[in-house]
Write a protein that holds these residues in place. Structure first.
Motif, PDB file in Angstrom:
ATOM      1  N   SER A 152       0.833  -1.204   0.000  1.00  0.00           N
ATOM      2  CA  SER A 152       0.000   0.000   0.000  1.00  0.00           C
ATOM      3  C   SER A 152       0.866   1.251   0.000  1.00  0.00           C
ATOM      4  O   SER A 152       1.901   1.327   0.661  1.00  0.00           O
ATOM      5  CB  SER A 152      -0.907   0.005   1.231  1.00  0.00           C
ATOM      6  N   LYS A 153       0.437   2.262  -0.779  1.00  0.00           N
ATOM      7  CA  LYS A 153       1.162   3.534  -0.854  1.00  0.00           C
ATOM      8  C   LYS A 153       0.588   4.565   0.123  1.00  0.00           C
ATOM      9  O   LYS A 153       1.031   5.693   0.173  1.00  0.00           O
ATOM     10  CB  LYS A 153       1.088   4.103  -2.279  1.00  0.00           C
ATOM     11  N   ARG A 154      -0.411   4.180   0.905  1.00  0.00           N
ATOM     12  CA  ARG A 154      -1.081   5.128   1.785  1.00  0.00           C
ATOM     13  C   ARG A 154      -0.261   5.375   3.047  1.00  0.00           C
ATOM     14  O   ARG A 154       0.170   4.434   3.707  1.00  0.00           O
ATOM     15  CB  ARG A 154      -2.479   4.618   2.147  1.00  0.00           C
ATOM     16  N   ASN A 155      -0.088   6.624   3.367  1.00  0.00           N
ATOM     17  CA  ASN A 155       0.637   7.035   4.567  1.00  0.00           C
ATOM     18  C   ASN A 155      -0.391   7.374   5.650  1.00  0.00           C
ATOM     19  O   ASN A 155      -1.163   8.324   5.526  1.00  0.00           O
ATOM     20  CB  ASN A 155       1.512   8.257   4.260  1.00  0.00           C
ATOM     21  N   SER A 156      -0.406   6.581   6.720  1.00  0.00           N
ATOM     22  CA  SER A 156      -1.436   6.722   7.756  1.00  0.00           C
ATOM     23  C   SER A 156      -1.429   8.105   8.394  1.00  0.00           C
ATOM     24  O   SER A 156      -2.488   8.682   8.658  1.00  0.00           O
ATOM     25  CB  SER A 156      -1.242   5.654   8.829  1.00  0.00           C
ATOM     26  N   PHE A 157      -0.235   8.655   8.640  1.00  0.00           N
ATOM     27  CA  PHE A 157      -0.151   9.966   9.275  1.00  0.00           C
ATOM     28  C   PHE A 157      -0.721  11.051   8.362  1.00  0.00           C
ATOM     29  O   PHE A 157      -1.551  11.864   8.785  1.00  0.00           O
ATOM     30  CB  PHE A 157       1.299  10.297   9.627  1.00  0.00           C
ATOM     31  N   ASP A 158      -0.290  11.053   7.086  1.00  0.00           N
ATOM     32  CA  ASP A 158      -0.788  12.048   6.132  1.00  0.00           C
ATOM     33  C   ASP A 158      -2.300  11.928   5.969  1.00  0.00           C
ATOM     34  O   ASP A 158      -3.007  12.939   5.875  1.00  0.00           O
ATOM     35  CB  ASP A 158      -0.100  11.877   4.779  1.00  0.00           C
ATOM     36  N   LEU A 159      -2.787  10.683   5.921  1.00  0.00           N
ATOM     37  CA  LEU A 159      -4.224  10.474   5.770  1.00  0.00           C
ATOM     38  C   LEU A 159      -4.987  11.018   6.968  1.00  0.00           C
ATOM     39  O   LEU A 159      -6.029  11.662   6.810  1.00  0.00           O
ATOM     40  CB  LEU A 159      -4.515   8.975   5.613  1.00  0.00           C
ATOM     41  N   SER A 160      -4.473  10.765   8.155  1.00  0.00           N
ATOM     42  CA  SER A 160      -5.146  11.230   9.376  1.00  0.00           C
ATOM     43  C   SER A 160      -5.261  12.747   9.398  1.00  0.00           C
ATOM     44  O   SER A 160      -6.328  13.298   9.701  1.00  0.00           O
ATOM     45  CB  SER A 160      -4.388  10.744  10.612  1.00  0.00           C
ATOM     46  N   ILE A 161      -4.177  13.420   9.054  1.00  0.00           N
ATOM     47  CA  ILE A 161      -4.182  14.883   9.016  1.00  0.00           C
ATOM     48  C   ILE A 161      -5.161  15.386   7.957  1.00  0.00           C
ATOM     49  O   ILE A 161      -5.928  16.324   8.186  1.00  0.00           O
ATOM     50  CB  ILE A 161      -2.770  15.431   8.734  1.00  0.00           C
ATOM     51  N   ALA A 162      -5.130  14.730   6.783  1.00  0.00           N
ATOM     52  CA  ALA A 162      -6.019  15.144   5.684  1.00  0.00           C
ATOM     53  C   ALA A 162      -7.480  14.997   6.083  1.00  0.00           C
ATOM     54  O   ALA A 162      -8.304  15.881   5.815  1.00  0.00           O
ATOM     55  CB  ALA A 162      -5.723  14.327   4.439  1.00  0.00           C
ATOM     56  N   TYR A 163      -7.815  13.879   6.737  1.00  0.00           N
ATOM     57  CA  TYR A 163      -9.205  13.651   7.122  1.00  0.00           C
ATOM     58  C   TYR A 163      -9.655  14.637   8.203  1.00  0.00           C
ATOM     59  O   TYR A 163     -10.756  15.185   8.133  1.00  0.00           O
ATOM     60  CB  TYR A 163      -9.396  12.215   7.605  1.00  0.00           C
ATOM     61  N   LEU A 164      -8.804  14.862   9.188  1.00  0.00           N
ATOM     62  CA  LEU A 164      -9.166  15.819  10.248  1.00  0.00           C
ATOM     63  C   LEU A 164      -9.360  17.221   9.681  1.00  0.00           C
ATOM     64  O   LEU A 164     -10.306  17.932  10.043  1.00  0.00           O
ATOM     65  CB  LEU A 164      -8.080  15.824  11.329  1.00  0.00           C
ATOM     66  N   THR A 165      -8.465  17.609   8.781  1.00  0.00           N
ATOM     67  CA  THR A 165      -8.582  18.927   8.145  1.00  0.00           C
ATOM     68  C   THR A 165      -9.852  19.022   7.303  1.00  0.00           C
ATOM     69  O   THR A 165     -10.532  20.055   7.290  1.00  0.00           O
ATOM     70  CB  THR A 165      -7.351  19.194   7.260  1.00  0.00           C
ATOM     71  N   SER A 166     -10.162  17.907   6.616  1.00  0.00           N
ATOM     72  CA  SER A 166     -11.335  17.921   5.733  1.00  0.00           C
ATOM     73  C   SER A 166     -12.637  18.064   6.509  1.00  0.00           C
ATOM     74  O   SER A 166     -13.608  18.624   6.001  1.00  0.00           O
ATOM     75  CB  SER A 166     -11.372  16.660   4.865  1.00  0.00           C
TER      76      SER A 166
END
Length: 251
Positions: A219-233
């Motif tokens: 998987s190319k998904r970065n859990s930290f980046d995703l978490s920040i992106a979702y919280l910001t969204s």
């Protein structure tokens, strides 16, 4: 803009070092698109710079190869929208987690229900995910939160196994700002706001799928980046919806 679109389906596949998976998937995707009975094109949006032999795999399978403009999933998605030439816009993962056998099901419910968006859903009756338990819990929670924030009654809002009207996507594409997978939810909100501004309600339908593990690669998904992106969204989408409401749109 919609007048320039051709009859048929643009199947858009976002790829990042998915050469091995595309070798397996492209023939299957072509077979299932044939069952839809419409002319189609397949566009593979690769990373900004080629990292494997994806271009050669596309040439072998009659798919159009393009490099994405900018970095991240969001920019790859926007690149796919810009290059799509046909009236219907299909998108699915290229790691094998989305089985091409569901393509006709998504197409037929889209056409039958005269929908704005049709989703291959893990979370309606008959659907299932083979992801790990922690991912299942996080995904379920995210979908419930987004359902409230965006105000769309769909069970699976975080999957990108979908069929859209290309014209609608091209209208909202300049407004999309998500750089990560949150663009998947953002596009639903943007489409909803656009429909509302015309005094109409967006129609989103779902059909069950089984979500599998990827075939090859990691998987190319970065859990930290995703978490920040979702919280910001969460904040960004709430503000977008409130702004539309203050403008008089019923969103």
């Amino acid at each position: 803009m919609s007048d320039d679109l051709k009859n048929g389906i643009s199947m858009v596949l976002l790829s990042y070092e998915e050469e091995e998976n595309l070798r397996v998937l492209l023939p299957q995707i072509k077979e299932k698109l044939e069952e839809c009975g419409e002319y189609y094109e397949i566009i593979v949006v690769d990373s900004a710079e080629a990292l494997d032999n994806t271009r050669e795999v596309c040439e072998e399978n009659g798919a159009r190869y393009v490099n994405q403009e900018g970095e991240g999933f969001g920019n790859a998605f926007r690149t796919g929208i810009r290059f799509a030439q046909h009236q219907k816009f299909f998108i699915m993962d290229t790691d094998g987690s989305h089985d091409p056998k569901y393509i006709p099901d998504i197409y037929h419910i889209f056409m039958r229900e005269h929908a704005d968006v049709a989703i291959g859903s893990r979370y309606i009756e008959g659907g299932m995910t083979n992801d790990v338990i922690t991912s299942k819990i996080i995904s379920r929670s995210l979908n419930k939160i987004y359902g409230v924030i965006i105000g769309i009654h769909a069970k699976d809002m975080s999957t990108d196994f979908r069929l859209y009207h290309t014209s609608g996507l091209k209208e909202v594409e300049p407004e999309l700002t998500g750089l990560h997978f949150d663009v998947v939810e953002e596009v639903l909100l943007r489409l909803k706001i656009k429909k509302s501004s015309m005094g109409k309600k967006i129609k989103v339908v779902e059909t069950p799928i089984v979500f599998d593990e990827r075939i090859f690669g990691k998987s190319k998904r970065n859990s930290f980046d995703l978490s920040i992106a979702y919280l910001t969204s969460f904040v960004r989408f709430t503000c977008l919806r409130l702004k539309a409401a203050f403008a008089g749109d019923r969103v």
